[in-house]
Design a protein around this motif. Structure first.
Motif, short mmCIF file in Angstrom:
data_model
loop_
_atom_site.label_atom_id
_atom_site.label_comp_id
_atom_site.label_asym_id
_atom_site.label_seq_id
_atom_site.Cartn_x
_atom_site.Cartn_y
_atom_site.Cartn_z
N PHE A 158 0.73 -1.24 0.00
CA PHE A 158 0.14 0.17 -0.09
C PHE A 158 0.81 1.18 -0.01
O PHE A 158 2.04 1.11 0.47
CB PHE A 158 -0.91 0.09 1.25
CG PHE A 158 -1.60 -1.25 1.54
CD1 PHE A 158 -1.16 -2.16 2.26
CD2 PHE A 158 -2.83 -1.16 1.04
CE1 PHE A 158 -1.77 -3.30 2.45
CE2 PHE A 158 -3.65 -2.43 1.51
CZ PHE A 158 -2.95 -3.58 1.95
N TYR A 166 -0.06 5.23 1.45
CA TYR A 166 -0.79 6.22 1.96
C TYR A 166 -0.32 7.54 1.83
O TYR A 166 1.02 7.65 2.05
CB TYR A 166 -1.08 5.84 3.42
CG TYR A 166 -1.80 4.46 3.52
CD1 TYR A 166 -1.31 3.36 3.80
CD2 TYR A 166 -3.25 4.82 3.97
CE1 TYR A 166 -2.09 2.27 4.05
CE2 TYR A 166 -3.86 3.29 4.20
CZ TYR A 166 -3.25 2.18 4.18
OH TYR A 166 -3.89 1.19 4.33
N GLN A 187 -0.48 11.52 3.97
CA GLN A 187 -0.91 12.01 5.13
C GLN A 187 -0.54 13.69 4.70
O GLN A 187 0.61 13.91 4.69
CB GLN A 187 -0.31 11.54 6.29
CG GLN A 187 -0.74 12.17 7.56
CD GLN A 187 -0.13 11.60 8.69
OE1 GLN A 187 1.08 11.13 9.02
NE2 GLN A 187 -0.99 11.39 9.84
N ASN A 196 -1.39 17.43 9.81
CA ASN A 196 -2.30 17.30 10.78
C ASN A 196 -3.74 16.65 10.45
O ASN A 196 -4.74 16.71 10.95
CB ASN A 196 -2.98 18.71 11.19
CG ASN A 196 -1.49 19.44 11.98
OD1 ASN A 196 -1.03 18.74 12.97
ND2 ASN A 196 -1.30 20.54 11.63
N GLN A 197 -3.47 15.77 9.37
CA GLN A 197 -4.72 15.01 8.92
C GLN A 197 -4.52 13.32 9.21
O GLN A 197 -3.41 12.77 9.47
CB GLN A 197 -4.84 15.26 7.65
CG GLN A 197 -5.41 16.68 7.35
CD GLN A 197 -6.28 16.99 5.94
OE1 GLN A 197 -6.41 16.26 5.37
NE2 GLN A 197 -6.11 18.15 5.70
N GLY A 198 -5.52 12.66 8.69
CA GLY A 198 -5.10 10.97 8.90
C GLY A 198 -4.72 10.56 7.42
O GLY A 198 -4.20 11.07 6.85
N LEU A 199 -4.85 9.29 7.39
CA LEU A 199 -4.01 8.15 6.32
C LEU A 199 -5.15 8.05 5.34
O LEU A 199 -6.32 7.68 5.45
CB LEU A 199 -3.69 6.85 6.95
CG LEU A 199 -2.62 7.15 8.10
CD1 LEU A 199 -2.58 5.92 8.79
CD2 LEU A 199 -1.18 7.50 7.42
N LEU A 252 -5.53 6.43 1.71
CA LEU A 252 -5.16 5.27 0.87
C LEU A 252 -4.87 5.82 -0.41
O LEU A 252 -5.97 6.33 -1.33
CB LEU A 252 -5.99 4.02 0.79
CG LEU A 252 -5.53 3.08 -0.21
CD1 LEU A 252 -4.32 2.17 0.45
CD2 LEU A 252 -6.63 1.88 -0.04
N PHE A 296 3.47 7.46 2.89
CA PHE A 296 4.03 6.16 3.76
C PHE A 296 3.75 4.74 2.88
O PHE A 296 2.48 4.68 2.42
CB PHE A 296 2.94 5.81 5.01
CG PHE A 296 3.31 6.87 6.01
CD1 PHE A 296 2.71 8.24 6.19
CD2 PHE A 296 4.61 6.69 7.15
CE1 PHE A 296 2.94 8.88 7.09
CE2 PHE A 296 4.71 7.74 7.95
CZ PHE A 296 4.06 8.89 8.12
N VAL A 348 -0.75 -3.84 9.54
CA VAL A 348 -0.07 -3.35 8.58
C VAL A 348 1.26 -2.52 9.28
O VAL A 348 0.96 -2.24 10.15
CB VAL A 348 -0.94 -1.92 8.07
CG1 VAL A 348 -0.31 -1.22 7.00
CG2 VAL A 348 -2.40 -2.60 7.56
N PHE A 387 4.05 -0.18 8.52
CA PHE A 387 4.42 1.02 7.78
C PHE A 387 5.82 1.32 7.62
O PHE A 387 6.58 0.87 8.74
CB PHE A 387 3.85 2.27 8.47
CG PHE A 387 2.21 2.18 8.47
CD1 PHE A 387 1.45 1.64 9.41
CD2 PHE A 387 1.65 2.90 7.50
CE1 PHE A 387 -0.06 1.57 9.24
CE2 PHE A 387 0.31 3.06 7.24
CZ PHE A 387 -0.57 2.46 8.19
#
Lengths: 113, 112
Positions: free
Chosen positions: B34, B36, B38, B41-44, B46, B90, B100, B102
């Motif tokens: 995978f 990802y 980011q 200040n945010q999430g992951l 895909l 990532f 998972v 990373f």
């Protein structure tokens, strides 16, 4: 598209206090996970949960941590007595089955003062 | 055990130039791979994934990656980057429903 949700988005707590981070996985998913990301570092695995029990945990996941699926929808991470070093972003994830992708929630930013 | 190596911690690139972010993995079993993204200040989010089939995988935002089993690599590419691509990327591996794992991330800085 269904998604994983997490509440709260930001939690501030005093050192030594207990916190509970909440997650609602995607409804037909069977495997659940918690990860954390300390600021500026990589995402680290904490614990996986399947069939109402922990299936794997990392060395980070010590006795101060616990997970629970109290009902059919929520998945929680409890930290009993928070430390300064617990400050991080905590991500919940879920997956339906072995050949699927893990779906991550938006995260909860935990700040321990 | 599985591991992921992202050798480049930061990659500066001029806007509209191509970019490649490198990822190598090690695993004793077949893995899912995978990428990802980011944003600060945010999430992951895909970007793309390889589960099986074609080794060239196309993702969102014009990114693609190629799975190379012999070199155990899964490099991410984009032919022309935009300022909005500035973020941390990532690479990650997993197998089945296992955790998972990373990489340490690569910060892509797009220079105007």
């Amino acid at each position: 598209e269904p998604e994983v949700t997490q509440t709260p988005s930001h939690q501030v707590t005093q050192m030594g206090q207990e916190v509970i981070l909440r997650c609602v996985p995607i409804s037909n998913h069977l495997y659940f996970y918690w990860y954390r990301q300390i600021l500026g570092q990589k995402v680290e695995f904490l614990v996986s949960f399947y069939n109402n029990e922990i299936s794997e945990k990392s060395e980070i996941f010590d006795d101060q941590f616990s997970v629970e699926r109290p009902d059919g929808s929520n998945f929680t991470l409890k930290i009993r007595s928070t430390k300064l070093e617990d400050s991080a972003m905590y991500f919940c994830a879920s997956v339906q089955g072995a050949s699927d992708t893990q779906y991550f929630g938006p995260g909860t930013r935990l700040t321990v003062l | 055990a599985q591991s992921v190596t992202q050798l480049d911690s930061q990659v500066p690139v001029f806007e509209e130039a191509p970019v490649e972010l490198r990822c190598n993995y090690s695993s004793s079993v077949s893995v899912y791979l995978f990428w990802y993204v980011q944003y600060p200040n945010q999430g992951l989010q895909l970007l793309l994934k390889y589960l099986s089939g074609s080794t060239l995988v196309k993702g969102i935002n014009g990114f693609e990656a190629e799975f190379n089993k012999s070199q155990t690599s899964f490099h991410l590419r984009k032919p022309s980057v935009h300022i909005s691509d500035t973020a941390e990327y990532f690479c990650a591996v997993s197998w089945g429903y296992q955790k998972v794992t990373f990489g340490t991330g690569t910060k892509l800085q797009v220079i105007p």
